[in-house]
Design a protein around this motif. Sequence first.
Motif, PDB file in Angstrom:
ATOM      1  N   MET A  59       0.970  -1.079  -0.033  1.00 43.72           N
ATOM      2  CA  MET A  59      -0.309   0.231  -0.254  1.00 43.72           C
ATOM      3  C   MET A  59       1.106   1.053   0.399  1.00 43.72           C
ATOM      4  O   MET A  59       0.706   2.299  -0.637  1.00 43.72           O
ATOM      5  CB  MET A  59      -0.886  -0.049   1.179  1.00 43.72           C
ATOM      6  CG  MET A  59      -2.044  -1.107   1.099  1.00 43.72           C
ATOM      7  SD  MET A  59      -2.757  -1.156   2.290  1.00 43.72           S
ATOM      8  CE  MET A  59      -3.778   0.729   2.389  1.00 43.72           C
ATOM      9  N   TYR A  60       1.590   1.147   0.606  1.00 43.92           N
ATOM     10  CA  TYR A  60       2.691   2.402   0.645  1.00 43.92           C
ATOM     11  C   TYR A  60       3.723   2.789  -0.537  1.00 43.92           C
ATOM     12  O   TYR A  60       3.047   3.888  -1.139  1.00 43.92           O
ATOM     13  CB  TYR A  60       3.539   1.998   2.174  1.00 43.92           C
ATOM     14  CG  TYR A  60       3.963   3.646   1.909  1.00 43.92           C
ATOM     15  CD1 TYR A  60       3.270   4.602   2.846  1.00 43.92           C
ATOM     16  CD2 TYR A  60       5.412   3.815   2.241  1.00 43.92           C
ATOM     17  CE1 TYR A  60       4.151   5.675   2.585  1.00 43.92           C
ATOM     18  CE2 TYR A  60       6.209   5.151   2.209  1.00 43.92           C
ATOM     19  CZ  TYR A  60       5.353   6.200   2.707  1.00 43.92           C
ATOM     20  OH  TYR A  60       5.947   7.447   3.253  1.00 43.92           O
ATOM     21  N   GLU A  61       3.579   1.878  -1.101  1.00 37.40           N
ATOM     22  CA  GLU A  61       4.767   1.905  -2.183  1.00 37.40           C
ATOM     23  C   GLU A  61       3.064   2.788  -3.228  1.00 37.40           C
ATOM     24  O   GLU A  61       3.502   3.806  -3.959  1.00 37.40           O
ATOM     25  CB  GLU A  61       4.777   0.588  -2.869  1.00 37.40           C
ATOM     26  CG  GLU A  61       5.844   0.500  -4.835  1.00 37.40           C
ATOM     27  CD  GLU A  61       6.073  -0.657  -5.111  1.00 37.40           C
ATOM     28  OE1 GLU A  61       7.385  -0.474  -4.977  1.00 37.40           O
ATOM     29  OE2 GLU A  61       4.904  -1.334  -5.709  1.00 37.40           O
ATOM     30  N   GLN A  62       2.402   1.715  -3.424  1.00 40.30           N
ATOM     31  CA  GLN A  62       1.796   2.959  -4.048  1.00 40.30           C
ATOM     32  C   GLN A  62       0.637   4.149  -4.025  1.00 40.30           C
ATOM     33  O   GLN A  62       0.567   4.726  -5.042  1.00 40.30           O
ATOM     34  CB  GLN A  62       0.175   1.211  -4.576  1.00 40.30           C
ATOM     35  CG  GLN A  62      -1.026   1.883  -5.538  1.00 40.30           C
ATOM     36  CD  GLN A  62      -0.817   1.719  -6.517  1.00 40.30           C
ATOM     37  OE1 GLN A  62       0.142   1.285  -6.991  1.00 40.30           O
ATOM     38  NE2 GLN A  62      -1.312   2.746  -7.306  1.00 40.30           N
ATOM     39  N   VAL A  63       0.746   4.768  -2.553  1.00 40.65           N
ATOM     40  CA  VAL A  63      -0.052   5.438  -2.334  1.00 40.65           C
ATOM     41  C   VAL A  63       0.919   6.368  -2.580  1.00 40.65           C
ATOM     42  O   VAL A  63       0.304   7.545  -3.192  1.00 40.65           O
ATOM     43  CB  VAL A  63      -0.447   5.593  -0.644  1.00 40.65           C
ATOM     44  CG1 VAL A  63       0.691   6.303  -0.155  1.00 40.65           C
ATOM     45  CG2 VAL A  63      -1.793   5.713  -0.415  1.00 40.65           C
ATOM     46  N   CYS A  64       2.386   6.331  -2.773  1.00 39.06           N
ATOM     47  CA  CYS A  64       3.380   6.880  -3.300  1.00 39.06           C
ATOM     48  C   CYS A  64       3.713   7.495  -5.236  1.00 39.06           C
ATOM     49  O   CYS A  64       3.173   8.607  -4.881  1.00 39.06           O
ATOM     50  CB  CYS A  64       4.787   6.675  -2.896  1.00 39.06           C
ATOM     51  SG  CYS A  64       5.101   6.615  -0.676  1.00 39.06           S
TER      52      CYS A  64
END
Length: 439
Positions: free
Chosen positions: A383-388
Amino acid sequence: SFSVVIAGGGSTYTPEIILMLLANLDRLPLCCIKLYDNDGERQGLLAPAVKILIEERDPSIEFVATTDPEIAYTDVDFCLAHIRVGKLPMRELDEKIPLKYGVVGQETCGPGGLAYGLRSIPGVIENIDYMEKYSPNCWMLNYSNPAAIVAEACRRLRPNSRVINICDMPIGLEDSFARILGFQSRKQLDYRYFGLNHFGWYTSVKDPEGNELLPKLVGHELKYGNTMPGESMDDYTDHTWYDTALKVKDIVSLDPSMAPNSYLQYYLFPDDMVAHSDPHYTRANMVMDGREKRVFGECARIAEAGTAAGTTLKIGIHAEFIVDLATALAFNTHERMLLIVPNNGAIENFDPEAMVEIPCVVGKDGYEPLSIGKIPTFQKGLMYEQVCVEKLVADAYEQHSYLKMLQAMTLSKTVPSANVAKKILDELIVANEGYWPEL
Ligand code: G6P
């Protein structure tokens, strides 16, 4: 009774949304339905049929089709926004350009989704501004894609606007869960879910007595995905959805403690998705040759006949969530729904400034998110990769930055290298001339 405007009136989804609104007048009484589109010619292909559908159901409802934002947005209570900037021909390029380089070609996932995001931000913001100018008390129920990037833009650029970002994907999944678990309706079940739009996981599915059914659901998914035993492609009118339902089998095997959103297939199995795609005939082509011809053809037939009797247009059952949401806001029902909202601590160990998709309670003052607690490392990392990635697209929009867009493409899990990211981006820039800010 209420007045609604549908922004993106020329969409192939409009007639079934109209039928859905007309089927729910007892819950959400309407005095006026307006269609608004900046492409009057396209909207004009649907409007005469929509007028007949409305008149035959309830002649007291006023109908307006317009390309004038002032007429569209004056005196409205709800705006149902499903705009598609660049329409289906641009979707086709979003899908085909990445596929040329062996990368996922999809309207919301991967480089095409990022391209679509950069195109959509100004269109959505423009509609919010019209709404605030002409009907400051109106709510916008926004399901314009790509919903994650659009929602991030709303958070940054119009943080105090009465916009609620929502997606129909969870509804489709919950319908499948109800079917798998032997329930008539998704509404008989209670869900816990966390994630981003088109990127999340169900952690609990309970029956009306409060029994946890998730292990049973996941057990089924490990064998059949979201299809039913014995079902084949022929049982589905839309083969894309059959493939997606089946692929859930592979996705869930990566973490059988949760039931995943099927769109994770594009991030976790991009190689399989590309191998399965025809780079010369993508989803946009299917929609243009299929749904678009069918819906526009049927609308022309209705207009010609002067009656909708015997129509093949179907009620958009999935779209019922729009009535649920409007009813919750209008009548303070406190219904629980999955919305795309600022995290703000709801997921304890995740960026408070991320737009996340989580259950919220909806009433007349808007929504209140439920607290999710901590999420596991695998999901948090993805999720963090995608949110960035999504944030970098909003940065690229605000700063007119080539570099931010290149970083977004490079960071996306669907793209194998910065070399490929650059090639795809450079082609998308040419394709999006006139839509993107100059990078
Ligand atoms: C689902 C997704 C939407 C997406 C739609 C595309 O409903 O939740 O975000 O727009 O599928 O459907 P289509 O038939 O146009 O490929």
